[in-house]
Design a protein around this motif. Sequence first.
Motif, mmCIF file in Angstrom:
data_model
loop_
_atom_site.group_PDB
_atom_site.id
_atom_site.type_symbol
_atom_site.label_atom_id
_atom_site.label_comp_id
_atom_site.label_asym_id
_atom_site.label_seq_id
_atom_site.Cartn_x
_atom_site.Cartn_y
_atom_site.Cartn_z
ATOM 1 N N ASN A 20 26.007 5.928 17.851
ATOM 2 C CA ASN A 20 27.318 6.053 17.462
ATOM 3 C C ASN A 20 26.814 5.600 16.146
ATOM 4 O O ASN A 20 26.553 4.669 15.852
ATOM 5 C CB ASN A 20 27.822 5.143 18.109
ATOM 6 C CG ASN A 20 29.219 4.854 17.998
ATOM 7 O OD1 ASN A 20 29.931 6.515 16.853
ATOM 8 N ND2 ASN A 20 30.473 4.620 18.305
ATOM 9 N N PRO A 21 26.757 6.198 14.707
ATOM 10 C CA PRO A 21 27.721 7.767 14.635
ATOM 11 C C PRO A 21 26.455 8.665 16.005
ATOM 12 O O PRO A 21 25.046 8.113 15.996
ATOM 13 C CB PRO A 21 27.990 8.104 13.884
ATOM 14 C CG PRO A 21 26.618 7.309 13.172
ATOM 15 C CD PRO A 21 26.069 5.786 13.602
ATOM 16 N N VAL A 22 27.370 9.875 16.223
ATOM 17 C CA VAL A 22 27.326 11.153 16.144
ATOM 18 C C VAL A 22 26.757 12.213 15.921
ATOM 19 O O VAL A 22 28.219 12.424 15.423
ATOM 20 C CB VAL A 22 26.950 11.171 17.982
ATOM 21 C CG1 VAL A 22 28.494 11.040 18.396
ATOM 22 C CG2 VAL A 22 25.553 12.197 18.987
ATOM 23 N N LYS A 23 25.846 12.988 16.108
ATOM 24 C CA LYS A 23 25.525 14.662 15.544
ATOM 25 C C LYS A 23 27.039 15.236 16.867
ATOM 26 O O LYS A 23 26.343 15.370 17.844
ATOM 27 C CB LYS A 23 24.885 14.957 15.260
ATOM 28 C CG LYS A 23 24.166 14.442 13.747
ATOM 29 C CD LYS A 23 22.866 15.235 13.831
ATOM 30 C CE LYS A 23 22.039 14.383 12.496
ATOM 31 N NZ LYS A 23 20.476 14.806 12.327
ATOM 32 N N ALA A 24 27.754 16.088 16.245
ATOM 33 C CA ALA A 24 28.359 17.545 16.487
ATOM 34 C C ALA A 24 26.997 18.066 17.282
ATOM 35 O O ALA A 24 25.779 18.660 16.457
ATOM 36 C CB ALA A 24 28.927 18.722 15.597
ATOM 37 N N GLY A 25 27.387 18.421 18.446
ATOM 38 C CA GLY A 25 26.915 18.762 19.031
ATOM 39 C C GLY A 25 25.307 18.577 20.214
ATOM 40 O O GLY A 25 24.801 18.963 20.725
ATOM 41 N N GLN A 26 25.236 17.093 19.827
ATOM 42 C CA GLN A 26 23.750 16.389 20.348
ATOM 43 C C GLN A 26 24.218 15.573 21.694
ATOM 44 O O GLN A 26 25.859 15.056 21.631
ATOM 45 C CB GLN A 26 23.683 15.472 19.026
ATOM 46 C CG GLN A 26 22.795 14.492 19.549
ATOM 47 C CD GLN A 26 22.662 12.924 18.286
ATOM 48 O OE1 GLN A 26 23.110 12.859 17.005
ATOM 49 N NE2 GLN A 26 21.374 12.443 18.251
ATOM 50 N N PRO A 27 23.493 15.510 22.472
ATOM 51 C CA PRO A 27 23.171 14.240 23.492
ATOM 52 C C PRO A 27 23.275 13.194 23.562
ATOM 53 O O PRO A 27 23.038 12.582 22.087
ATOM 54 C CB PRO A 27 22.210 15.134 24.193
ATOM 55 C CG PRO A 27 21.766 15.280 23.291
ATOM 56 C CD PRO A 27 22.232 16.156 22.228
ATOM 57 N N ALA A 28 24.030 12.269 23.756
ATOM 58 C CA ALA A 28 24.537 11.053 23.724
ATOM 59 C C ALA A 28 25.098 10.555 24.972
ATOM 60 O O ALA A 28 24.144 10.492 26.132
ATOM 61 C CB ALA A 28 25.937 11.104 23.095
ATOM 62 N N LYS A 29 24.439 9.120 25.486
ATOM 63 C CA LYS A 29 24.686 8.559 26.461
ATOM 64 C C LYS A 29 26.027 7.325 26.506
ATOM 65 O O LYS A 29 26.230 6.191 25.148
ATOM 66 C CB LYS A 29 23.512 7.555 27.348
ATOM 67 C CG LYS A 29 22.981 6.183 26.392
ATOM 68 C CD LYS A 29 21.038 5.910 26.734
ATOM 69 C CE LYS A 29 21.347 5.313 25.703
ATOM 70 N NZ LYS A 29 19.290 4.597 26.673
ATOM 71 N N VAL A 30 26.743 6.913 27.324
ATOM 72 C CA VAL A 30 27.849 5.746 27.272
ATOM 73 C C VAL A 30 27.438 5.098 28.380
ATOM 74 O O VAL A 30 26.944 5.127 29.600
ATOM 75 C CB VAL A 30 29.221 6.846 27.891
ATOM 76 C CG1 VAL A 30 29.978 5.531 28.241
ATOM 77 C CG2 VAL A 30 29.640 7.671 27.302
ATOM 78 N N THR A 31 27.647 3.612 27.809
ATOM 79 C CA THR A 31 26.613 2.711 28.766
ATOM 80 C C THR A 31 28.050 1.751 29.334
ATOM 81 O O THR A 31 28.887 1.628 28.159
ATOM 82 C CB THR A 31 25.822 1.748 27.966
ATOM 83 O OG1 THR A 31 24.331 2.687 27.682
ATOM 84 C CG2 THR A 31 24.901 0.442 28.942
#
Length: 169
Positions: A20-31
């Motif tokens: 965070n920040p994250v790119k559009a189209g990118q995977p991320a994870k919520v903890t």
Amino acid sequence: VTAAAQMLNPINLSAKLDPNPVKAGQPAKVTVTAKIESGWHLYSLTQPAGGPRPTRITIDETGPFKADGKATQPKPKVAADPNFSIPGQPPFMTETFDNEAIFTLPIKVAADAPVGNQKLTVKFYFQVCNDHECLAPRTKPLEVDVAIVAANAKLTASPTPEASPSPTT
């Protein structure tokens, strides 16, 4: 007794997104971090049916965020639970966490997500018990401030803001 039990809040929840920040189209994870008061326990994502409610973690998918797999958890403690055992029957085994548990949910940001600040709403459904009582299952929404940047933007490291819990529903 019911009114007093409803006022108990033996769990403190926080959530963050990585990156965070994250790119559009990118995977991320919520903890999601659950801090559990001494003497209380939280049930696992994999708690078998027939007893307490298993924990569930979902996100509001009406915006630019979508779940991208199943939530994961640390290894739970497996033990007989006096709240769910029936005399004359084998003990009912539960999967629980004490003190703290950290859950992770993979997500994906839509490729066409608008650039700028967005709110990601995480819904944490849970039940907590101690050795004598269980509180009714409930859902606590957590809002995470997310900065979405263009897919071709260069990211720089910045502190990740944690979510603030919304009122319990």
